[in-house]
Scaffold this motif. Structure first.
Motif, PDB file in Angstrom:
ATOM      1  N   GLY A  50     -46.305 -52.252  26.362  1.00  0.00           N
ATOM      2  CA  GLY A  50     -46.150 -51.844  27.758  1.00  0.00           C
ATOM      3  C   GLY A  50     -45.038 -50.819  27.926  1.00  0.00           C
ATOM      4  N   ASN A  71     -50.487 -54.269  24.523  1.00  0.00           N
ATOM      5  CA  ASN A  71     -49.841 -55.519  24.135  1.00  0.00           C
ATOM      6  C   ASN A  71     -48.736 -55.845  25.143  1.00  0.00           C
ATOM      7  OD1 ASN A  71     -49.267 -57.711  22.432  1.00  0.00           O
ATOM      8  ND2 ASN A  71     -47.688 -56.558  21.342  1.00  0.00           N
ATOM      9  N   VAL A  73     -48.227 -56.117  29.924  1.00  0.00           N
ATOM     10  CA  VAL A  73     -48.899 -55.955  31.216  1.00  0.00           C
ATOM     11  C   VAL A  73     -48.607 -54.616  31.872  1.00  0.00           C
ATOM     12  CG1 VAL A  73     -49.205 -58.378  31.823  1.00  0.00           C
ATOM     13  CG2 VAL A  73     -47.019 -57.259  32.326  1.00  0.00           C
ATOM     14  N   GLY A  74     -47.544 -53.952  31.425  1.00  0.00           N
ATOM     15  CA  GLY A  74     -47.151 -52.687  32.049  1.00  0.00           C
ATOM     16  C   GLY A  74     -48.089 -51.557  31.660  1.00  0.00           C
ATOM     17  N   ARG A 230     -38.854 -52.898  34.981  1.00  0.00           N
ATOM     18  CA  ARG A 230     -38.701 -51.675  34.197  1.00  0.00           C
ATOM     19  C   ARG A 230     -37.346 -51.074  34.524  1.00  0.00           C
ATOM     20  NH1 ARG A 230     -42.000 -53.002  31.132  1.00  0.00           N
ATOM     21  NH2 ARG A 230     -44.051 -52.118  30.722  1.00  0.00           N
ATOM     22  N   HIS A 277     -34.966 -56.016  25.936  1.00  0.00           N
ATOM     23  CA  HIS A 277     -36.374 -56.120  26.373  1.00  0.00           C
ATOM     24  C   HIS A 277     -37.088 -57.257  25.624  1.00  0.00           C
ATOM     25  CE1 HIS A 277     -39.870 -53.591  28.190  1.00  0.00           C
ATOM     26  NE2 HIS A 277     -40.206 -54.862  28.133  1.00  0.00           N
ATOM     27  N   SER A 280     -40.935 -61.194  27.049  1.00  0.00           N
ATOM     28  CA  SER A 280     -42.188 -61.789  26.559  1.00  0.00           C
ATOM     29  C   SER A 280     -42.120 -62.105  25.066  1.00  0.00           C
ATOM     30  CB  SER A 280     -43.366 -60.842  26.816  1.00  0.00           C
ATOM     31  OG  SER A 280     -43.257 -59.695  25.988  1.00  0.00           O
ATOM     32  N   ARG A 286     -46.052 -63.851  21.939  1.00  0.00           N
ATOM     33  CA  ARG A 286     -46.434 -62.642  21.207  1.00  0.00           C
ATOM     34  C   ARG A 286     -47.715 -62.886  20.406  1.00  0.00           C
ATOM     35  NH1 ARG A 286     -42.548 -58.394  21.321  1.00  0.00           N
ATOM     36  NH2 ARG A 286     -42.280 -58.289  23.571  1.00  0.00           N
TER      37      ARG A 286
HETATM   38  C1  8YV Z   1     -43.421 -56.228  26.153  1.00  0.00           C
HETATM   39  C2  8YV Z   1     -43.717 -55.379  28.564  1.00  0.00           C
HETATM   40  O1  8YV Z   1     -42.113 -56.334  25.698  1.00  0.00           O
HETATM   41  O2  8YV Z   1     -45.633 -56.492  29.316  1.00  0.00           O
HETATM   42  C3  8YV Z   1     -44.970 -55.470  29.333  1.00  0.00           C
HETATM   43  O3  8YV Z   1     -45.316 -54.472  29.995  1.00  0.00           O
HETATM   44  O4  8YV Z   1     -42.968 -54.471  28.730  1.00  0.00           O
HETATM   45  C4  8YV Z   1     -43.348 -56.458  27.617  1.00  0.00           C
HETATM   46  O5  8YV Z   1     -44.002 -57.637  27.831  1.00  0.00           O
HETATM   47  C5  8YV Z   1     -44.064 -55.050  25.581  1.00  0.00           C
HETATM   48  O6  8YV Z   1     -45.318 -54.780  26.108  1.00  0.00           O
HETATM   49  C6  8YV Z   1     -44.186 -55.210  24.083  1.00  0.00           C
HETATM   50  O7  8YV Z   1     -44.276 -54.008  23.521  1.00  0.00           O
END
Ligand code: 8YV
Length: 311
Positions: A50, A71, A73-74, A230, A277, A280, A286
């Protein structure tokens, strides 16, 4: 034997994921646009985090790209209009990381309000035997404002009730499924009301610097800011000034504007808790995220519906 579909990984995926995905697909770790060479034309799928998204210079080099599986939600670093124009499908790992991210928000809140990391440094520095220890603040009865009331915001609210906090939220529209929480259509008014302001909004242009100097002033000298959204949502220079000048009381930050760069001004401040960061980033979540990234790709290339589609 049918040739394998080529997948470009923008961020590395866990080993377990590589083993799963390695069966139907041929994986390529992205290093630079320059070194893509003729591989670029063979790439039909992309996996990415994300935070990284898919920068346009890479996307533009992949003429046969059909699907992006995120991988996370962003989707703030993915050009959605370009996806639609090129008929590129997009899936995220929505649903499986909600609880962990909400836990991180609560963890950062507890840490900064109760001075946990700050006091950990105090003990490790051997100061306890000869220096007075400062008190922290209580959580009970504090007012929690949540900006962004999607799944993660609602999960934060649920947890906050267990701490006897009052909860209210700001969002682009009032939520119909949570009438028990007061809705503030104006973030500044919510910030004025709140003792702790937690950011759970999506990134991107709409939320860019949503928390600026005026919102920090509204939060006030007894207020705390928690960001699990973010880095772009917060004007970092204004936040640093507010923490240095004690015009807010503290902050807990999991995200930054230019990751992995963190402004050094934060390092010397005891009223801020910093995380790289990690919201998650538990083994369990993961794993579940990787599984979903894989399952979305597999479904797409088998002509089945995506499990968690965005486009
Ligand atoms: C993750 C995130 O660290 O979900 C998202 O958008 O920023 C985080 O959950 C990221 O996607 C892993 O690369």
């Amino acid at each position: 034997m049918a040739s394998k579909t080529d997948i470009l990984m923008i961020d590395p995926m866990p080993e377990s994921f590589n083993e799963q995905l390695g069966t139907p697909f041929r994986l390529h770790q992205f290093t630079s646009v320059e070194t893509l060479g003729t591989l670029a034309e063979r790439i039909e799928g992309v996996t990415t985090g994300g935070g990284s998204g898919l920068p346009r210079p890479i996307m533009d080099r992949l003429p046969n790209l059909k699907i992006i599986s995120v991988n996370g939600v962003g989707i703030d670093k993915i050009d959605l209009d370009e996806c639609r124009r090129r008929n590129i499908r997009l899936a995220t790992a929505q649903g499986v990381l909600t609880e962990d991210v909400a836990d991180m928000a609560i963890g950062l809140m507890l840490d900064v309000v109760r001075g946990i990391s700050c006091n950990d440094r105090f003990v490790r520095a051997g100061k306890w035997s000869h220096e007075p220890v400062a008190n922290s603040w209580t959580i009970k009865g504090k007012k929690l404002g949540i900006a962004g009331f999607g799944a993660i915001g609602k999960a934060v609210a649920k947890r906050a009730l267990a701490f006897d906090m009052a909860v209210a939220y700001f969002s682009s529209r009032q939520q119909t499924d949570t009438p028990e929480y007061p809705f503030y259509p104006d973030l500044r008014v919510l910030a004025e009301w709140a003792d702790v302001l937690v950011l759970c909004v999506s990134g991107g242009a709409r939320s860019y610097h949503m928390v600026d100097q005026s919102i920090l002033e509204a939060l006030g000298a007894e207020g705390f800011l928690i960001n699990v959204a973010r880095g772009s949502v917060v004007d970092e220079a204004a936040l640093i000034a507010a923490l240095q000048g004690h015009t807010i009381r503290g902050a807990g930050l999991d995200v930054f504007a230019e990751e992995p760069h963190v402004p050094e001004a934060f390092y010397s401040l005891d009223n801020v808790v910093l995380q790289p960061h990690r919201a998650s980033a538990t083994f369990e979540t993961r794993h579940a995220m990787g599984r979903l990234v894989f399952d979305n790709l597999a479904a797409f290339f088998q002509g089945k519906p995506l499990l968690t589609p965005v486009i």
